[in-house]
Structures are given as structure tokens and as C-alpha cells.
Design an enzyme around this catalytic site. Structure first.
Site, PDB file in Angstrom:
ATOM      1  N   VAL A  58      45.246  44.884  37.728  1.00 31.65           N
ATOM      2  CA  VAL A  58      45.073  44.174  38.994  1.00 31.65           C
ATOM      3  C   VAL A  58      43.566  44.061  39.189  1.00 31.65           C
ATOM      4  O   VAL A  58      42.872  45.068  39.331  1.00 31.65           O
ATOM      5  CB  VAL A  58      45.731  44.928  40.167  1.00 31.65           C
ATOM      6  CG1 VAL A  58      45.433  44.215  41.480  1.00 31.65           C
ATOM      7  CG2 VAL A  58      47.241  45.048  39.956  1.00 31.65           C
ATOM      8  N   SER A  59      43.070  42.831  39.166  1.00 31.85           N
ATOM      9  CA  SER A  59      41.620  42.629  39.232  1.00 31.85           C
ATOM     10  C   SER A  59      41.051  43.184  40.527  1.00 31.85           C
ATOM     11  O   SER A  59      41.740  43.289  41.545  1.00 31.85           O
ATOM     12  CB  SER A  59      41.289  41.135  39.128  1.00 31.85           C
ATOM     13  OG  SER A  59      41.682  40.622  37.881  1.00 31.85           O
TER      14      SER A  59
END
Length: 409
Positions: free
Chosen positions: A77-78
């Protein structure tokens, strides 16, 4: 009698979201009110159960969700700052049809908030574990205008095309023709594009069969998988456990690692440019100029222990531009000046031709300062097979599906 200070009250998830949003506004990653509202709404911590809630809302924290058998990160998850940056680049409007390449759920939820009930998000990922997590997250958050597909994102999602926007959340070294064909004329593609080792999140606008850049930002993403996978190679020039030094190769030629290892053991020479940067000034545009102007410029990455031992002056995880000249090399570095807020750019050289390499690197640093310091590179993507005389005069990067050019005003 002494009284202890009472413990601070627990911080709610909304307070954490609000604090995250404020930090993103402060650094300029969030600019538009609609994107701010989306980031205030989505409960991103639900996508990473088991992770401390405060970390899920840390503006700079990317949360790894899967690694492969060798320990390489393959899904994440950036960080909120990166997600905000890309979404602002994409300029999402209500009612749009948007394709996301690389799922995780959180980014798709932000996009769903922006397109509204009349719009649609299609998110594609090659990994069924990733898409299963995305489906669970989006079901929990109630975002019903998102279609999750398990498949190779390099093919796009033809059944749902055309798309007003395509956002790619994995590093790509090529632009598949399917992405261009499935994008509306004048539509925007935002992609972390790797060019000669340098990755930038580039916002492209479709112009017939070409894509023309309309902004780029420094970034880092896990590499794309599937048919479009094209990872960088690393060759070691110092192979002592815990203090490894290597060169990251993209389209650069294979170096003579034995000769470069011998060069590393030789005393270094120094060349200084007289060009300075402020302490808070990024060198990202300089580095992109260097890979545009110089042919054999891999990136040198080193363990912190190698720097502590004095083997190299820098140990950036992203890598330092390093010019290789046969049996020698030189890499970009800085030193302090009399002004505590400015640093002078220069180069350290190693090997019989180390000074020649350092002088050449410094020459291009001065060229950038004189001719391009205020400029931004223009990235243009053409279909593979486009004749040379139809390309702008620029550095050309040939990939299986595209010809990418980097040019400067």
C-alpha cells in the site's frame, strides 16, 4: 504527595486521518479540496490489519503487504504522499471511467470517492491474494462503484474501456500499446516510469498515438509483474558481507566488475563544479539530466557500512548516478560550503581513468546549471517502430512496446 500526569487520551482514527491530511497539505502533496475530502474519508488502516493504526496514517509510510520467496517486495500500500501526488497528477473529475493498474484497495477507494456514484473504477492486479484483499477492503468501506479484476495489468481492461484516466501504481519500464489504445483522446495516464534507471511518476496526455508528459515527480514503486516485468539488474563491485557496493543496471552495458572492484581499492580523486544546491533543494532534475546526457551511467547503491568504512561517500538506497569509463568510474557527490544551507556538487573518481570520468560528470553538472536548471524534462512516448525522423531530437529509450524520448527545452 505526588500526582502522576494522566495518560494522553487515545487518538481516534479520524484524528489520525486529519493529521495525515494536514501533513500532506503542508508538503504540497494535497492541493485540491475534493482530493482532501477523499483522504479525510477513507479508513486506510482497514487495508492493513495488524499494522499499528498510527503507522497506517503516516504520510511517508509505504506498507508492504507481500514479498516473494526471495524476500523481494512485490506488493504494497503506497505511502499517502505518493498516492496523493499521483491522484493530483491525474486530475480526476466526477463521472469519469478510471482504470487502476496495481490493486490494494485504498487507492481505488480514493478514486471512487472522486468519480462519485456516476463514475466507475476498474482496478486490475495479477496477484489473486492482492485482489482478494482489495475486494474485502472495498466491501468493508462500501465502495460499490469499483470493479476488481485479477489479471495482467499490462493488457489493461478492454471490456471496460475507454478510460478517461489510467493510474499505474507499480513501476513500469515500458508503456504497453493497450494502455494507449484504451485511453480516450486527451485522457491522462499517470505512471511510475523507469527511464535509464531513474523512476519518475509521469503524467501523460494522449495525443493521437503519442503520449506527451504534463508533469513528473520523484517516486519509488515495486516493479511490475507479468508480461511487462523488466527488473533492473545489480552487479557487485564490492562483495564483503554487510558492506556490499553494487551498480544497478537498466539499459547500460555490462561493466567489467573485476576492473571496477580494483578501481574502488585505488585512492579516489575529486573534481568540484562550483555549482551549489540549497539544503532543501532536490537533485532529481539534475540526475535526470545526467542520464539524458551521458551514455554509461548506472546507479551505485551501497550498504551504510560501506560508507562508514569510507569505501564510498554516499549510500543512497535509490542509487547515485555513476559514470563508468572502461576500468574506472566516478559518482556524483556533494560537500559543505561556507554557507551552512548550501552544498557544492562534485564527483569522486576511482581507477586509472577516474579523473577523466569525474571531469566528464562535473562538465554535465555545469551544463545543467547553465542551460537547464529551471527546466523540466519532456517525456514523449511513441509506438514501437516509429522511425527516427519522427522522434524529437532527444535521448531515446527503446522498449518492446514503445520508444520513449527524454528532451529538454
Amino acid at each position: 504527595m505526588t500526582t502522576e500526569n494522566p495518560p494522553p487520551p487515545p487518538v481516534s482514527e479520524q484524528e489520525l486521518r486529519d493529521a495525515m491530511v494536514q501533513s500532506l497539505i503542508d508538503v504540497g502533496a494535497l492541493r485540491s479540496s475534493r482530493v482532501v475530502a477523499a483522504f479525510r474519508t477513507v479508513p486506510r488502516h482497514l487495508a492493513v490489519p495488524g499494522v499499528e493504526m498510527a503507522r497506517a496514517y503516516d504520510a511517508e509510510s509505504a506498507l508492504i503487504t507481500k514479498t516473494d520467496e526471495s524476500g523481494v517486495d512485490v506488493s504494497s500500500v503506497s505511502a499517502p504522499r505518493i498516492q496523493a501526488m499521483q491522484i493530483e497528477q491525474a486530475d480526476i473529475q466526477p463521472g469519469m471511467n478510471v482504470l487502476e493498474i496495481g490493486s490494494g484497495g485504498v487507492n481505488a477507494a480514493y478514486l471512487a470517492e472522486l468519480v462519485g456514484k456516476q463514475g466507475r473504477i476498474v482496478t486490475v492486479d495479477i496477484d489473486p491474494d492482492v485482489t482478494a484483499r482489495a475486494k474485502d477492503f472495498l466491501k468493508t468501506t462500501g465502495h460499490r462503484n469499483v470493479t476488481v479484476i485479477t489479471g495482467d495489468g499490462g493488457s489493461g481492461a478492454l471490456d471496460f474501456a475507454p478510460f478517461d484516466r489510467i493510474i499505474v501504481t507499480v513501476q513500469a519500464a515500458d508503456i504497453p500499446s493497450s494502455w494507449v489504445r484504451q485511453l480516450t483522446e486527451g485522457g491522462r495516464l499517470v505512471v511510475p516510469l523507469r527511464m535509464r534507471g531513474m523512476t519518475r511518476s509521469v503524467a501523460f496526455v494522449r495525443d493521437d498515438q503519442r503520449l506527451i508528459s504534463d508533469g513528473l515527480e520523484l517516486c519509488g514503486f515495486v516493479p511490475m509483474q507479468g508480461a511487462g516485468e523488466n527488473r533492473m539488474r545489480v552487479v557487485l563491485i564490492h562483495d564483503v558481507d554487510g558492506e556490499e557496493i553494487g551498480l544497478r543496471l537498466d539499459d547500460q552495458p555490462e561493466p567489467d566488475t573485476k576492473a571496477l572492484a580494483e578501481a574502488l581499492a585505488m585512492p579516489r580523486c575529486e573534481e568540484w563544479s562550483g555549482v551549489t544546491l540549497a539544503g532543501d533543494e532536490s537533485n532529481e532534475h539534475l540526475d535526470l539530466w545526467l542520464v539524458t546526457a551521458l551514455d554509461n551511467l548506472p546507479l551505485m547503491a551501497a550498504r551504510p557500512a560501506a560508507r562508514e568504512r569510507g569505501l564510498v561517500a554516499s549510500a543512497s538506497p535509490l542509487g547515485i548516478p555513476t559514470l563508468v569509463v572502461g576500468d574506472s568510474f566516478a559518482y556524483r557527490t556533494v560537500r559543505r560550503t561556507d554557507d551552512p544551507d548550501r552544498f557544492e556538487l562534485g564527483a569522486y573518481g576511482h581507477g586509472p581513468q577516474g579523473r577523466k570520468a569525474a571531469e566528464r560528470l562535473v562538465e554535465e553538472i555545469r551544463t545543467w546549471d547553465r542551460d537547464h536548471r529551471g527546466d523540466r524534462a519532456r517525456i514523449t512516448v511513441y509506438p514501437a517502430g516509429t522511425p527516427d525522423d519522427q522522434l524529437v531530437c532527444a535521448r531515446v529509450i527503446d522498449r518492446p512496446h514503445s520508444r520513449i524520448t527524454i528532451s529538454w527545452p
